[in-house]
Design an enzyme around this catalytic site. Structure first.
Site, short mmCIF file in Angstrom:
data_model
loop_
_atom_site.label_atom_id
_atom_site.label_comp_id
_atom_site.label_asym_id
_atom_site.label_seq_id
_atom_site.Cartn_x
_atom_site.Cartn_y
_atom_site.Cartn_z
N GLU A 1 0.80 -1.23 0.00
CA GLU A 1 0.00 0.00 0.00
C GLU A 1 0.83 1.27 0.00
O GLU A 1 0.45 2.26 -0.62
CB GLU A 1 -0.94 0.01 1.21
CG GLU A 1 -2.12 -0.93 1.05
CD GLU A 1 -2.86 -1.17 2.34
OE1 GLU A 1 -4.04 -0.81 2.41
OE2 GLU A 1 -2.27 -1.72 3.27
N ASP B 1 -2.56 -4.71 3.48
CA ASP B 1 -2.80 -5.01 4.90
C ASP B 1 -3.83 -6.13 5.07
O ASP B 1 -4.74 -6.30 4.26
CB ASP B 1 -3.29 -3.77 5.64
CG ASP B 1 -2.21 -2.70 5.74
OD1 ASP B 1 -1.02 -3.05 5.63
OD2 ASP B 1 -2.56 -1.52 5.90
N GLU C 1 -10.04 -3.32 4.83
CA GLU C 1 -9.61 -2.33 3.85
C GLU C 1 -8.50 -2.89 2.97
O GLU C 1 -8.51 -2.71 1.75
CB GLU C 1 -9.13 -1.06 4.56
CG GLU C 1 -10.23 -0.22 5.16
CD GLU C 1 -11.21 0.32 4.13
OE1 GLU C 1 -10.78 0.83 3.09
OE2 GLU C 1 -12.43 0.22 4.38
N ARG D 1 -3.59 -1.64 13.47
CA ARG D 1 -5.06 -1.62 13.48
C ARG D 1 -5.54 -3.02 13.83
O ARG D 1 -5.63 -3.89 12.97
CB ARG D 1 -5.60 -1.18 12.12
CG ARG D 1 -5.33 0.29 11.81
CD ARG D 1 -6.01 0.76 10.54
NE ARG D 1 -5.73 2.17 10.31
CZ ARG D 1 -4.68 2.63 9.63
NH1 ARG D 1 -3.83 1.76 9.10
NH2 ARG D 1 -4.48 3.92 9.48
N HIS E 1 -5.75 -10.63 14.40
CA HIS E 1 -4.36 -10.18 14.41
C HIS E 1 -3.78 -10.38 15.79
O HIS E 1 -4.47 -10.72 16.74
CB HIS E 1 -4.28 -8.69 14.07
CG HIS E 1 -4.60 -8.37 12.66
ND1 HIS E 1 -5.33 -7.27 12.30
CD2 HIS E 1 -4.30 -9.00 11.51
CE1 HIS E 1 -5.46 -7.23 10.99
NE2 HIS E 1 -4.85 -8.27 10.49
#
Length: 951
Positions: A18, A104, A108, A336, A381
């Site tokens: 990204e 990621d 998103e 995140r 995560h």
């Protein structure tokens, strides 16, 4: 097998991430045979306006960018600023044998990977490469173990995006029509704004209550030291068995919640203190119990934001920006996350550092595990922790500034999470005595001692309340036993007043949103950024204060769109979106029920989109269609008291008494930086008493037009009243001459002659040797000369009228100063910045006072003042400025700085015509020459909605 040896036989591989920073780091780990390139975020999204929608789409699709009549099919377009990057990616792909999508590992990121695949249309094998830390081992393991795209995650992200588009593009125009142009509404931002407004309403309704109590200082009769004090301080707990009222016993209306407690006023408190002055006291009881405190869980997104706010003074946005840099450069894992889980590798690394830094005595026998507290956590995560299988200490990282401070915070929290509990003892001592008038008084004191600090050696969590005691705070009491006699050294009387509920800070608002299960932790920073940017909320120190504008917006939404800003409804909607992500519900039926107010619950439509029991509830489309019931004046009006109303108008808030055009009508602007709870009747009266309205000065002897002085939003000014029938719009429009008053002038003393002189500006001083005109003008930052694009400040306003051409040419003959002619002494010295270790001072700059450490400058906010600013606030402003990084130059600014070729002097009118022609030609080119600039603007306005950052 290493990636390098694989590529020797597998050809060239394109890896798309990204961000460029991440690409650079990963490239170093993969080596030859791999080309690593960045997509630079999303390459494709819903259109920003009708102009971006392909011509084949018409009607509502052009406005919304979503085909609501055909299963809510989104219309995706490649972002204009990403077209060049897409071309580059296609060229690189054409030369590659495999494609790795390494965005990621969240919704998103999964969506970006899907969009890349859809746009690039690869004809080579495609792999989804995922990792949660950027280390050599993690990257190589990700290459060796790719997976397929998770289409369920893509669907979930797409549903959220469509939902937020429909919400924003349907509700925002209502705000434009009924409140003010340029406003926006959003699924989470509107609810967050409502929370802040409701807290301010509580503060406005709050009535303070006064209460008194007694504090006794009692001597044990034994010599004391640090480990065993000779006296203890205790607070009055009860009188004749009736508990003495404290702040918690009063409601927001200032009344006691229960009549079972004793409310002492000053007179009664002083009388009781006098009656106890000569009394004898004894220890009635000593209650001792073990104290134990376990470590805090490792950081997840929201707890990191909260602690960075409390301990480092970072806003949520700043925290995420710094964390992003740490992640991309390989220092921490993905930032995140909803998870508090640590991998086995991370647990081993943390335990090793505990032993190394604190000794084996601080290491528990078994590794600690932490259960997740977030309902429907988005992805599995790890928690946010230092990267790698061996944690670098902060000193080993080579980091500095904000990155060092945030890394240190994360490192300490992670290591502490694998340490032993803190243990000790808590003690409560009750002391009794009888007053001279026969009343029984009981005092109590609480203490805490920590015998083994355990994890607190490494880390102690902060608190939102600045007055709260932190976990490592000890309060030692003397060793006393039941029955011990005590002598009263002093009985003091203390008065208190209850306080209104504290305003939200960024940290406490994030905590509130998470506890209410509204929104997603990964979006809280952008949500807070949005409500600040929109002017719904501003900061006063660290507190979030709602503007008067937000009161009008929330009032409209609560009255006419109550379900959309209902906290439970919004939380259930989040549950429904999670059900869609988990495959337990279907997107299209849910969106139909939400938008049209109809749907099939049995097909998996979510209950929060309707009422869930089969009864009809109007959908979003129906709600925004019937706007006739919305009274714009009513929703923007709020009573202050004594017949005074606060109104939110097009140009800001104002107070008004009486009806417009009626006798005795009064009106006055309210300072925009004023907190709503500060607008009292007394202050409103003060505003209304100030001179306001139009001051008629006389007629211009040349034009005959009346000249008036007014108090405007940006200060006092003079203007002319144009005759009736003068065109105000269109090609032949005439604008009235207007000029701001000088600082030395005031509304009640300005004359017609002053006004005519002011309106004669700008004044042509003359032309230079090359024929370039020099004018004297009065601007926002004071008087100045202007020659082409070269401006020079004047020292006084009087020079505007009497400076000669020779004097002006002499000023331009001097080199342009990039600062002040002589350095002024600082306005205030604040101390040494904890990050840069440089002295911090407050200085006076062109744009007002600012703080600086010699390297970083940060302008004071509207709610800061030179007199009141503290060193901590100064350090916070500098920290926020560093987190933002250097300001990016816009194309417009860059163009201004480009050296201009000298051209022969032209008349002002000719230059204006040429500029107008150039602008028209430019617009015609950009729109393909098929539409006028006006039509283009209208198209853009009709479809712009107000896309929100709710995701």
């Amino acid at each position: 097998m290493s990636p390098t040896s694989e590529t020797a036989h597998g050809g060239r591989r394109l890896v798309i991430v990204e961000s460029p920073a991440k690409a650079k780091t990963i490239k170093g780990y993969l080596g030859p045979g791999y080309v690593v390139e960045a997509s630079v975020g999303h390459i494709r999204d819903l259109p920003n306006g009708a102009a971006e929608v392909p011509e084949k789409y018409t009607g509502e699709v052009r406005r919304l960018g979503v085909d609501v009549e055909h299963d809510f099919q989104p219309i995706y377009v490649v972002n204009a600023d990403k077209k060049a990057q897409v071309r580059k990616l296609k060229e690189l792909l054409a030369e590659s044998d495999e494609l790795y999508l390494a965005t990621d590992e969240d919704r998103e990121g999964e969506a970006i990977a899907w969009h890349l695949q859809e746009v690039l249309k690869p004809k080579v094998p495609v792999h989804r490469m995922v990792f949660h830390e950027i280390t050599k081992d993690a990257i190589r393991a990700a290459v060796a173990n790719p997976r397929e795209l998770n289409t369920r995650m893509v669907d979930a992200q797409e549903t959220r995006r469509i939902l937020d588009r429909l919400y924003g593009y349907e509700v925002s125009p209502v705000l434009w029509k009924k409140v003010m142009r340029g406003l926006s509404a959003g699924r989470v931002q509107s609810v967050a704004t409502r929370l802040v407004v409701e807290r301010e309403r509580e503060r406005i309704a709050f009535r303070s209550a006064e209460y008194w109590d007694l504090t006794g200082t009692f001597a044990t009769g034994r010599p004391g030291d640090l480990s065993d004090p000779s006296s203890l301080v205790a607070r009055l707990n009860s009188v004749d068995g009736r508990r003495v009222a404290q702040g918690r016993d009063f409601g927001p209306d200032g009344r006691l919640k229960s009549d079972q407690v004793l409310h002492l006023d000053e007179a009664n408190a002083r009388a009781l203190a006098a009656a106890l002055a000569e009394s004898s006291f004894a220890v009635r009881s000593v209650e001792s119990k073990p104290y134990r405190r376990s470590p805090y869980a490792p950081f997840r997104t929201t707890t990191l934001q909260q602690e960075a706010s409390r301990k480092l003074g970072f806003g949520a946005k700043s925290t995420m920006q710094v964390a992003q840099k740490l992640y991309e450069n390989g220092f921490i894992t993905y930032m995140r996350t909803d998870s508090t889980t640590l991998s086995d590798t991370a647990v081993a690394a943390a335990r090793a550092q505990v032993t190394q830094l604190y000794g084996a005595g601080y290491l528990p026998d078994k590794p600690r595990t932490y259960a997740g507290k977030v309902k429907n956590a988005q992805e599995a995560h790890e928690a946010i922790r230092p990267s790698g299988d061996r944690f670098r200490t902060p000193a080993e990282t080579g980091l500095s500034g904000d990155q060092f401070r945030l890394y240190e915070l994360i490192w300490k929290r992670t290591v502490a999470s694998q340490m032993k509990d803190a243990v000790g003892n808590s003690v409560t001592v009750r002391i009794g005595g009888t007053s001279s008038d026969g009343r029984d008084a009981e005092f109590s004191a609480s203490g805490k001692t920590i015998t083994f600090h355990g994890f607190m050696k490494a880390y102690v969590e902060g608190a939102d309340d600045p007055n709260a005691e932190l976990d490592d705070r000890e309060r030692r009491l003397p060793q006393v036993a039941e029955g011990d006699a005590l002598a009263a050294e002093e009985i003091s009387v203390d008065g208190h007043a209850t306080k209104p509920p504290a305003r939200y800070t960024e940290a406490s608002l994030v905590k509130e949103l998470e506890e209410r299960e509204i929104g997603r932790p990964s979006t809280y920073a952008s949500i807070i950024g949005t409500i600040l940017d929109r002017g719904y909320v501003f900061k006063k120190g660290t507190a979030l204060v709602p503007s008067f504008l937000s009161f009008a917006v929330v009032n409209l939404l609560e009255t006419h769109f109550g379900r959309l800003v209902d906290y439970d409804f919004t939380a259930k909607m989040e549950d429904d979106l999670d059900r869609i992500a988990q495959g337990e519900a279907h997107s299209v039926p849910w969106l139909k029920r939400f938008y049209f107010g109809e749907g099939d619950d049995n097909a998996g439509a979510a209950s929060s989109a309707g009422n869930g029991d089969g009864d009809h509830l109007g959908g979003l489309k129906e709600l925004v269609t019937d706007l006739g019931a919305i009274d714009a004046k009513e929703i923007s009006s709020f009573p202050v008291g004594d017949g005074i109303m606060l109104r939110v108008g097009r140009y800001g808030p104002y107070v008004e008494r009486g009806e417009k055009d009626a006798e005795g009508h009064q009106r006055a602007d309210v300072p925009e930086e004023m907190a709503p709870d500060e607008l009292t009747v007394a202050y409103a009266e003060e505003l209304l008493a100030k001179p306001s309205g139009d001051f008629e000065l006389g007629a211009d002897p040349v034009t005959g037009n009346q000249i008036v002085a007014k108090d405007g939003r940006y200060g006092p000014y003079v203007t002319e009243i144009l005759p009736d029938g003068t065109p105000k719009t269109g090609k032949n429009a005439v604008k009235p001459r207007t000029a701001s008053l000088f600082k030395s002038m005031s509304l009640d003393t300005v004359t017609i002659d002053d006004a005519l002189r002011l309106m004669s500006l700008p004044r042509v001083v003359g032309t230079d040797a090359e024929g370039v005109e020099i004018t004297a003008q009065n601007g926002r930052y004071g008087p100045y000369l202007k020659k082409g694009t070269d401006s020079r400040s004047l020292t006084s306003e009087d020079q505007l009228f009497d400076i000669t051409l020779e004097e002006a040419l002499a000023i331009y003959a001097q080199p342009k100063q990039r600062g002040r002619a002589a350095a002024k002494p600082p306005l205030k010295e604040l101390g040494t910045d904890p990050v840069s270790e440089r002295p911090v001072v407050v200085k006076d700059g062109r744009f007002g006072p600012y703080v600086t450490d010699g390297e970083t400058n940060a302008t004071l906010r509207t709610d800061d003042s030179v007199e009141a600013i503290t060193p901590e606030r100064g350090y916070e402003l500098l920290a926020e400025k560093r987190a933002k990084g250097p300001a990016k130059k816009t194309a417009k600014k860059a163009a201004k700085k480009a050296p201009a070729k000298k051209a022969p002097a032209k008349k002002a009118t000719t230059a204006k015509k040429a500029a107008a022609k150039k602008t028209t030609a430019k617009k015609a080119t950009s729109t393909g020459g098929t539409t006028t600039a006006k039509k283009t603007a209208a198209k853009k306005s009709s479809a712009s909605g107000s896309a929100t950052t709710d995701t």
